[in-house]
Design a protein around this motif. Structure first.
Motif, PDB file in Angstrom:
ATOM      1  N   TYR A  10       0.852  -1.189   0.000  1.00 53.94           N
ATOM      2  CA  TYR A  10       0.000   0.000   0.000  1.00 53.94           C
ATOM      3  C   TYR A  10       0.889   1.240   0.000  1.00 53.94           C
ATOM      4  O   TYR A  10       1.809   1.351   0.811  1.00 53.94           O
ATOM      5  CB  TYR A  10      -0.930  -0.011   1.209  1.00 53.94           C
ATOM      6  CG  TYR A  10      -1.951  -1.118   1.153  1.00 53.94           C
ATOM      7  CD1 TYR A  10      -2.961  -1.109   0.202  1.00 53.94           C
ATOM      8  CD2 TYR A  10      -1.891  -2.187   2.036  1.00 53.94           C
ATOM      9  CE1 TYR A  10      -3.886  -2.141   0.127  1.00 53.94           C
ATOM     10  CE2 TYR A  10      -2.817  -3.219   1.973  1.00 53.94           C
ATOM     11  CZ  TYR A  10      -3.812  -3.183   1.022  1.00 53.94           C
ATOM     12  OH  TYR A  10      -4.733  -4.201   0.950  1.00 53.94           O
ATOM     13  N   VAL A  11       0.625   2.130  -0.931  1.00 54.84           N
ATOM     14  CA  VAL A  11       1.465   3.307  -1.136  1.00 54.84           C
ATOM     15  C   VAL A  11       0.604   4.559  -1.333  1.00 54.84           C
ATOM     16  O   VAL A  11      -0.585   4.458  -1.630  1.00 54.84           O
ATOM     17  CB  VAL A  11       2.398   3.121  -2.359  1.00 54.84           C
ATOM     18  CG1 VAL A  11       3.373   1.965  -2.128  1.00 54.84           C
ATOM     19  CG2 VAL A  11       1.599   2.890  -3.631  1.00 54.84           C
ATOM     20  N   THR A  12       1.217   5.700  -1.192  1.00 59.25           N
ATOM     21  CA  THR A  12       0.513   6.964  -1.378  1.00 59.25           C
ATOM     22  C   THR A  12       0.191   7.205  -2.841  1.00 59.25           C
ATOM     23  O   THR A  12      -0.901   7.619  -3.188  1.00 59.25           O
ATOM     24  CB  THR A  12       1.363   8.135  -0.832  1.00 59.25           C
ATOM     25  OG1 THR A  12       1.577   7.903   0.563  1.00 59.25           O
ATOM     26  CG2 THR A  12       0.669   9.463  -1.025  1.00 59.25           C
ATOM     27  N   SER A  52      -3.370   1.791  -3.526  1.00 59.93           N
ATOM     28  CA  SER A  52      -3.401   3.079  -2.837  1.00 59.93           C
ATOM     29  C   SER A  52      -3.761   2.899  -1.362  1.00 59.93           C
ATOM     30  O   SER A  52      -4.410   1.922  -0.976  1.00 59.93           O
ATOM     31  CB  SER A  52      -4.418   4.005  -3.498  1.00 59.93           C
ATOM     32  OG  SER A  52      -5.738   3.513  -3.287  1.00 59.93           O
ATOM     33  N   HIS A  53      -3.354   3.859  -0.541  1.00 57.55           N
ATOM     34  CA  HIS A  53      -3.745   3.831   0.862  1.00 57.55           C
ATOM     35  C   HIS A  53      -5.269   3.933   0.992  1.00 57.55           C
ATOM     36  O   HIS A  53      -5.836   3.377   1.933  1.00 57.55           O
ATOM     37  CB  HIS A  53      -3.067   4.957   1.632  1.00 57.55           C
ATOM     38  CG  HIS A  53      -1.605   4.702   1.876  1.00 57.55           C
ATOM     39  ND1 HIS A  53      -1.135   3.594   2.550  1.00 57.55           N
ATOM     40  CD2 HIS A  53      -0.513   5.423   1.528  1.00 57.55           C
ATOM     41  CE1 HIS A  53       0.178   3.645   2.613  1.00 57.55           C
ATOM     42  NE2 HIS A  53       0.582   4.738   2.000  1.00 57.55           N
ATOM     43  N   GLY A  56      -6.345   0.486   0.603  1.00 59.40           N
ATOM     44  CA  GLY A  56      -5.924  -0.215   1.814  1.00 59.40           C
ATOM     45  C   GLY A  56      -6.842   0.070   2.985  1.00 59.40           C
ATOM     46  O   GLY A  56      -7.185  -0.832   3.751  1.00 59.40           O
ATOM     47  N   TYR A  64      -3.479   0.182   9.386  1.00 57.92           N
ATOM     48  CA  TYR A  64      -2.209  -0.544   9.264  1.00 57.92           C
ATOM     49  C   TYR A  64      -1.087   0.476   9.339  1.00 57.92           C
ATOM     50  O   TYR A  64      -1.318   1.686   9.239  1.00 57.92           O
ATOM     51  CB  TYR A  64      -2.143  -1.336   7.949  1.00 57.92           C
ATOM     52  CG  TYR A  64      -2.367  -0.499   6.707  1.00 57.92           C
ATOM     53  CD1 TYR A  64      -1.307   0.135   6.067  1.00 57.92           C
ATOM     54  CD2 TYR A  64      -3.643  -0.312   6.190  1.00 57.92           C
ATOM     55  CE1 TYR A  64      -1.512   0.918   4.952  1.00 57.92           C
ATOM     56  CE2 TYR A  64      -3.855   0.473   5.078  1.00 57.92           C
ATOM     57  CZ  TYR A  64      -2.786   1.081   4.452  1.00 57.92           C
ATOM     58  OH  TYR A  64      -2.996   1.868   3.346  1.00 57.92           O
ATOM     59  N   ARG A  65       0.139   0.008   9.519  1.00 57.98           N
ATOM     60  CA  ARG A  65       1.299   0.905   9.593  1.00 57.98           C
ATOM     61  C   ARG A  65       1.792   1.195   8.180  1.00 57.98           C
ATOM     62  O   ARG A  65       2.133   0.285   7.429  1.00 57.98           O
ATOM     63  CB  ARG A  65       2.413   0.261  10.409  1.00 57.98           C
ATOM     64  CG  ARG A  65       3.544   1.225  10.711  1.00 57.98           C
ATOM     65  CD  ARG A  65       4.546   0.618  11.663  1.00 57.98           C
ATOM     66  NE  ARG A  65       3.924   0.055  12.850  1.00 57.98           N
ATOM     67  CZ  ARG A  65       3.757   0.708  14.011  1.00 57.98           C
ATOM     68  NH1 ARG A  65       4.173   1.944  14.120  1.00 57.98           N
ATOM     69  NH2 ARG A  65       3.191   0.119  15.019  1.00 57.98           N
ATOM     70  N   ARG A  66       1.845   2.459   7.820  1.00 63.33           N
ATOM     71  CA  ARG A  66       2.268   2.872   6.482  1.00 63.33           C
ATOM     72  C   ARG A  66       3.794   2.899   6.393  1.00 63.33           C
ATOM     73  O   ARG A  66       4.462   3.454   7.261  1.00 63.33           O
ATOM     74  CB  ARG A  66       1.718   4.261   6.170  1.00 63.33           C
ATOM     75  CG  ARG A  66       0.221   4.288   5.988  1.00 63.33           C
ATOM     76  CD  ARG A  66      -0.317   5.687   5.874  1.00 63.33           C
ATOM     77  NE  ARG A  66       0.348   6.457   4.817  1.00 63.33           N
ATOM     78  CZ  ARG A  66      -0.257   7.379   4.088  1.00 63.33           C
ATOM     79  NH1 ARG A  66      -1.533   7.660   4.282  1.00 63.33           N
ATOM     80  NH2 ARG A  66       0.419   8.035   3.173  1.00 63.33           N
ATOM     81  N   ASP A  68       5.604   4.590   4.308  1.00 58.85           N
ATOM     82  CA  ASP A  68       6.113   5.943   4.069  1.00 58.85           C
ATOM     83  C   ASP A  68       6.021   6.841   5.295  1.00 58.85           C
ATOM     84  O   ASP A  68       6.595   7.920   5.317  1.00 58.85           O
ATOM     85  CB  ASP A  68       5.420   6.585   2.873  1.00 58.85           C
ATOM     86  CG  ASP A  68       3.927   6.788   3.073  1.00 58.85           C
ATOM     87  OD1 ASP A  68       3.343   6.232   4.024  1.00 58.85           O
ATOM     88  OD2 ASP A  68       3.326   7.505   2.250  1.00 58.85           O
ATOM     89  N   ALA A  69       5.322   6.415   6.337  1.00 58.70           N
ATOM     90  CA  ALA A  69       5.175   7.223   7.545  1.00 58.70           C
ATOM     91  C   ALA A  69       6.128   6.771   8.654  1.00 58.70           C
ATOM     92  O   ALA A  69       6.172   7.370   9.713  1.00 58.70           O
ATOM     93  CB  ALA A  69       3.735   7.153   8.041  1.00 58.70           C
ATOM     94  N   GLN A 119       8.680   5.513  -1.637  1.00 58.70           N
ATOM     95  CA  GLN A 119       7.508   5.495  -0.766  1.00 58.70           C
ATOM     96  C   GLN A 119       7.676   4.563   0.427  1.00 58.70           C
ATOM     97  O   GLN A 119       6.713   4.161   1.071  1.00 58.70           O
ATOM     98  CB  GLN A 119       6.264   5.146  -1.584  1.00 58.70           C
ATOM     99  CG  GLN A 119       5.985   6.272  -2.590  1.00 58.70           C
ATOM    100  CD  GLN A 119       4.656   6.153  -3.243  1.00 58.70           C
ATOM    101  OE1 GLN A 119       3.626   6.034  -2.582  1.00 58.70           O
ATOM    102  NE2 GLN A 119       4.658   6.184  -4.564  1.00 58.70           N
TER     103      GLN A 119
END
Length: 132
Positions: A10-12, A52-53, A56, A64-66, A68-69, A119
């Motif tokens: 899952y990505v931005t 995409s998030h 997701g 969930y834990r991203r 990119d964050a 990402q």
């Protein structure tokens, strides 16, 4: 019977991550959904896909834990076997990856390196492991 078919990250920005993997590793696009929320790369019998998030969040409403964050990479990696590690590593950096560990020789004779995609995905590049 169970068969491992794909990994979805899952990505931005699905298109940007897809473009990075195409540019960095020369992978071909397998499928891109017209809405832009999902895409797959041609990676052999196991597909690497991006969603995409937003998608997701609809799949996992508890969250969930991203990647990119997170200041540190998540504890899961996407691994690629390459013939020329130095060239593949350099191409990934030129395409926008961040170096986490440069190419080096392992005690078991394999050459490996670790990078992080734009990402946040953890990527391992390595030569073919030695066969016993």
């Amino acid at each position: 019977m169970i068969r491992f078919r794909y990994t979805i990250a899952y990505v931005t920005d699905v298109q940007a991550e897809l473009d990075f993997f195409v540019k960095a590793f020369g992978l071909a696009r397998r499928f891109v959904h017209e809405a832009g929320d999902y895409a797959e790369l041609e990676t052999g019998s196991c597909i690497l896909a991006f969603a995409s998030h937003q998608l997701g969040g609809s799949n996992l409403p508890q969250g969930y834990r991203r990647a990119d964050a997170s200041a540190q990479p998540l504890g899961i990696e996407v691994g690629f076997v390459v013939e020329d590690l130095a060239a593949a590593h350099a191409a990934a950096i030129a395409a926008g990856a961040s170096e986490l560990r440069p190419p080096h020789q392992t005690a078991w004779g394999q050459q490996v390196s670790w990078l992080r995609s734009p990402q946040g995905l953890l990527i391992e590049l390595g030569t073919e492991p030695a066969k016993d």
